[in-house]
Design a protein around this motif. Structure first.
Motif, PDB file in Angstrom:
ATOM      1  N   TYR A   1      -2.501  -7.694  -4.361  1.00  0.00           N
ATOM      2  CA  TYR A   1      -2.254  -6.276  -4.136  1.00  0.00           C
ATOM      3  C   TYR A   1      -1.772  -5.514  -5.369  1.00  0.00           C
ATOM      4  O   TYR A   1      -1.863  -4.288  -5.389  1.00  0.00           O
ATOM      5  CB  TYR A   1      -1.260  -6.094  -2.994  1.00  0.00           C
ATOM      6  N   ILE A   2      -1.266  -6.214  -6.376  1.00  0.00           N
ATOM      7  CA  ILE A   2      -0.822  -5.489  -7.570  1.00  0.00           C
ATOM      8  C   ILE A   2      -2.018  -4.854  -8.280  1.00  0.00           C
ATOM      9  O   ILE A   2      -1.869  -3.882  -9.037  1.00  0.00           O
ATOM     10  CB  ILE A   2      -0.048  -6.421  -8.533  1.00  0.00           C
TER      11      ILE A   2
ATOM     12  N   MET B   1      -5.491  -0.807 -10.930  1.00  0.00           N
ATOM     13  CA  MET B   1      -6.908  -0.448 -10.980  1.00  0.00           C
ATOM     14  C   MET B   1      -7.299   0.790 -10.168  1.00  0.00           C
ATOM     15  O   MET B   1      -8.444   1.230 -10.265  1.00  0.00           O
ATOM     16  CB  MET B   1      -7.754  -1.631 -10.486  1.00  0.00           C
ATOM     17  N   SER B   2      -6.400   1.383  -9.388  1.00  0.00           N
ATOM     18  CA  SER B   2      -6.812   2.501  -8.533  1.00  0.00           C
ATOM     19  C   SER B   2      -7.231   3.730  -9.333  1.00  0.00           C
ATOM     20  O   SER B   2      -8.267   4.349  -9.046  1.00  0.00           O
ATOM     21  CB  SER B   2      -5.682   2.862  -7.565  1.00  0.00           C
ATOM     22  N   MET B   3      -6.444   4.129 -10.333  1.00  0.00           N
ATOM     23  CA  MET B   3      -6.836   5.282 -11.150  1.00  0.00           C
ATOM     24  C   MET B   3      -8.111   5.009 -11.953  1.00  0.00           C
ATOM     25  O   MET B   3      -9.018   5.859 -11.982  1.00  0.00           O
ATOM     26  CB  MET B   3      -5.690   5.706 -12.058  1.00  0.00           C
ATOM     27  N   PRO B   4      -8.257   3.834 -12.600  1.00  0.00           N
ATOM     28  CA  PRO B   4      -9.556   3.526 -13.205  1.00  0.00           C
ATOM     29  C   PRO B   4     -10.693   3.577 -12.193  1.00  0.00           C
ATOM     30  O   PRO B   4     -11.815   3.973 -12.539  1.00  0.00           O
ATOM     31  CB  PRO B   4      -9.355   2.103 -13.749  1.00  0.00           C
TER      32      PRO B   4
ATOM     33  N   ALA C   1      -9.820  -2.279  -4.585  1.00  0.00           N
ATOM     34  CA  ALA C   1      -9.250  -1.004  -5.022  1.00  0.00           C
ATOM     35  C   ALA C   1     -10.347   0.054  -5.147  1.00  0.00           C
ATOM     36  O   ALA C   1     -10.158   1.218  -4.771  1.00  0.00           O
ATOM     37  CB  ALA C   1      -8.518  -1.171  -6.357  1.00  0.00           C
ATOM     38  N   VAL C   2     -11.498  -0.358  -5.683  1.00  0.00           N
ATOM     39  CA  VAL C   2     -12.640   0.562  -5.788  1.00  0.00           C
ATOM     40  C   VAL C   2     -13.104   0.976  -4.395  1.00  0.00           C
ATOM     41  O   VAL C   2     -13.289   2.166  -4.100  1.00  0.00           O
ATOM     42  CB  VAL C   2     -13.796  -0.098  -6.570  1.00  0.00           C
TER      43      VAL C   2
ATOM     44  N   CYS D   1       0.092  -1.238  -3.653  1.00  0.00           N
ATOM     45  CA  CYS D   1       0.799  -2.293  -4.388  1.00  0.00           C
ATOM     46  C   CYS D   1       2.099  -2.656  -3.677  1.00  0.00           C
ATOM     47  O   CYS D   1       2.729  -3.670  -4.008  1.00  0.00           O
ATOM     48  CB  CYS D   1       1.061  -1.880  -5.836  1.00  0.00           C
ATOM     49  N   GLY D   2       2.518  -1.851  -2.700  1.00  0.00           N
ATOM     50  CA  GLY D   2       3.646  -2.255  -1.861  1.00  0.00           C
ATOM     51  C   GLY D   2       3.385  -3.580  -1.181  1.00  0.00           C
ATOM     52  O   GLY D   2       4.323  -4.349  -0.901  1.00  0.00           O
TER      53      GLY D   2
END
Length: 432
Positions: A60-61, A66-69, A121-122, A384-385
């Motif tokens: 999950y980290i 990677m979420s903004m990328p 994440a994508v 990421c929580g």
């Protein structure tokens, strides 16, 4: 073809929801199998509680990193190609389990889990924004609940399927004998245990690659966010939307409570004398409670109750159950298991957790306008929580005990209650 969400015809909407539903099923299957991986790796790789929860951390980290990328990738290649890339990244992560198993190398397993999380994440950035925007805002929680059923339905199947693939009827006795074996015999047994993950994760990699191909040739349309009201054009970045930032924190805490309730329940049952083989279905019970919550949401929202009011009720119920987990004692016999009643309160947390995500998301992205994709990515970063809060729980479990460690849930639900009643209404950082 670029299509406004409101311009999709009925057929296009059904196809789009079907594809997104399939994505949520994959999310659930890949994510919730961690509930079995954590205790399984703890045995096969000889880990402490803290080390075993690195499974959730590594997975999950990646959402934080990677979420903004991912949002930049989606702006460059579009939703559809982004989905394809996401599935193929996940396939690569599943394949990393093969060399990790042959070397019984925990760090390579963690690298594979991080890669799986990167692909997710994508996909999550696409899917949650898509399902929120594709129809009536007041029915967003209803649509998210439908996706939640796909997600948690897969979550029920995943631990059972993984258990069927890697566990044997004789393992209960084997796990008891491992600490008594000499080094050579124990190493041989543990090597055999860890090699059992090769076949299922090879199959997962092939399926994920083929799903990517299927999406590539599907009629899934691109969408543009039509919401440009509420001052979105006057803002200079997503951090200038307090209700969004506070919502991302709420997501961070909510998903952490969700993963703690599901991924720790087997270890908690172990502290009561229940083995992994006997406790393997407990995560599915929590996910079943979550599906019941989703069904209530679909039935009641918005016909009988608004999605915001349901969110508020669920936040208060989650807080109450988390306190009961920590303070109530007493043996009960349910489902042929004699366990402390606090474990069942932990299982029941799945019920209110079902509609907390569905309540936060529409409130947090309201009025973002052109910042909707970046705002969606910020909310996904909150996932990421799932990585951090289980690690805190694991550390507390090693220092205190597995029951007292559940106090970490209480401040999380207190904040969620704040956001449900007041935080989502904050529109400016300035204090007047």
């Amino acid at each position: 073809m670029t299509t406004s969400t409101y311009a999709l015809d009925k057929k296009g909407t059904v196809i789009s929801i079907g594809i997104i539903g399939m994505m949520f099923f994959v999310f659930g299957f890949v994510s919730w199998v961690n509930a079995i991986l954590i205790p399984y790796f703890k045995i096969a790789c000889e880990l402490t509680n803290f080390q075993s929860y690195l499974v959730a951390f590594a997975f999950y980290i990646s959402y934080l990193v990677m979420s903004m990328p991912s949002s930049y990738l989606l702006k460059r290649v579009g939703y559809k190609k982004g989905i394809v890339i996401g599935f193929w990244i996940m396939a690569l992560g599943a394949l990393l389990f093969v060399p990790a198993a042959y070397g019984r190398t925990y760090m390579i397993f963690l690298a594979g889990l991080f890669t799986l999380g990167t692909g997710l994440a994508v996909l999550q950035t696409v899917a949650n924004l898509y399902i929120t925007l594709i129809g009536d805002k007041e029915r967003a929680a209803q649509r998210i609940s439908m996706m939640g059923i796909c997600n948690k339905g897969a979550g029920i199947l995943a631990p059972l399927a993984f258990s069927w693939a890697v566990l044997r009827p004789t393992d209960n006795e084997l796990f008891k004998q491992i600490p008594l074996m000499d080094v050579v015999q124990r190493t041989a047994v543990l090597d055999e245990l860890i090699l059992r993950v090769v076949a299922p994760y090879t199959v997962v990699a092939i399926v994920l690659f083929l799903i990517g191909l299927l999406v590539n040739y599907s009629p899934l349309p691109e969408i543009e966010n039509p919401d440009t009201d509420d001052g979105g054009e006057q803002k200079k970045g997503v951090l200038q939307f307090p209700h969004l930032v506070l919502g991302a924190i709420a997501i961070f805490l909510h998903v952490g409570t969700q993963v703690i309730a599901i991924d720790t329940v087997i270890n908690y049952a172990d502290s009561m004398g229940l083995s992994l083989v006997e406790a393997k279905a407990l995560p599915s019970y929590t996910l079943t409670a979550t599906i019941i919550g989703y069904l209530l949401g679909i039935t009641l929202i918005p016909r009988f109750i608004s999605q915001k009011r349901m969110f508020q009720i669920c936040a208060l119920l989650g807080l109450s159950l988390s306190v009961l987990v920590c303070v109530v004692h007493g043996q009960v016999a349910w489902f042929n298991m004699h366990l402390d009643v606090s474990l069942w309160f932990l299982v029941f947390i799945g019920l209110p957790n079902a509609l907390i995500w569905a309540g936060i998301w529409p409130l947090a992205i309201a009025g973002l306008g052109k910042y909707a994709k970046s705002g969606s990515a910020l909310l996904i970063m909150g996932l990421c929580g799932n990585a951090i809060l289980p690690m805190i729980y694991g550390a507390l479990a090693d220092i205190l005990d597995v029951k007292q460690a559940y106090w970490v849930l209480v401040p999380c639900f207190l904040y969620i209650v704040y956001y449900a009643f007041w935080g989502h209404r904050v529109k400016s950082w300035s204090v007047k």
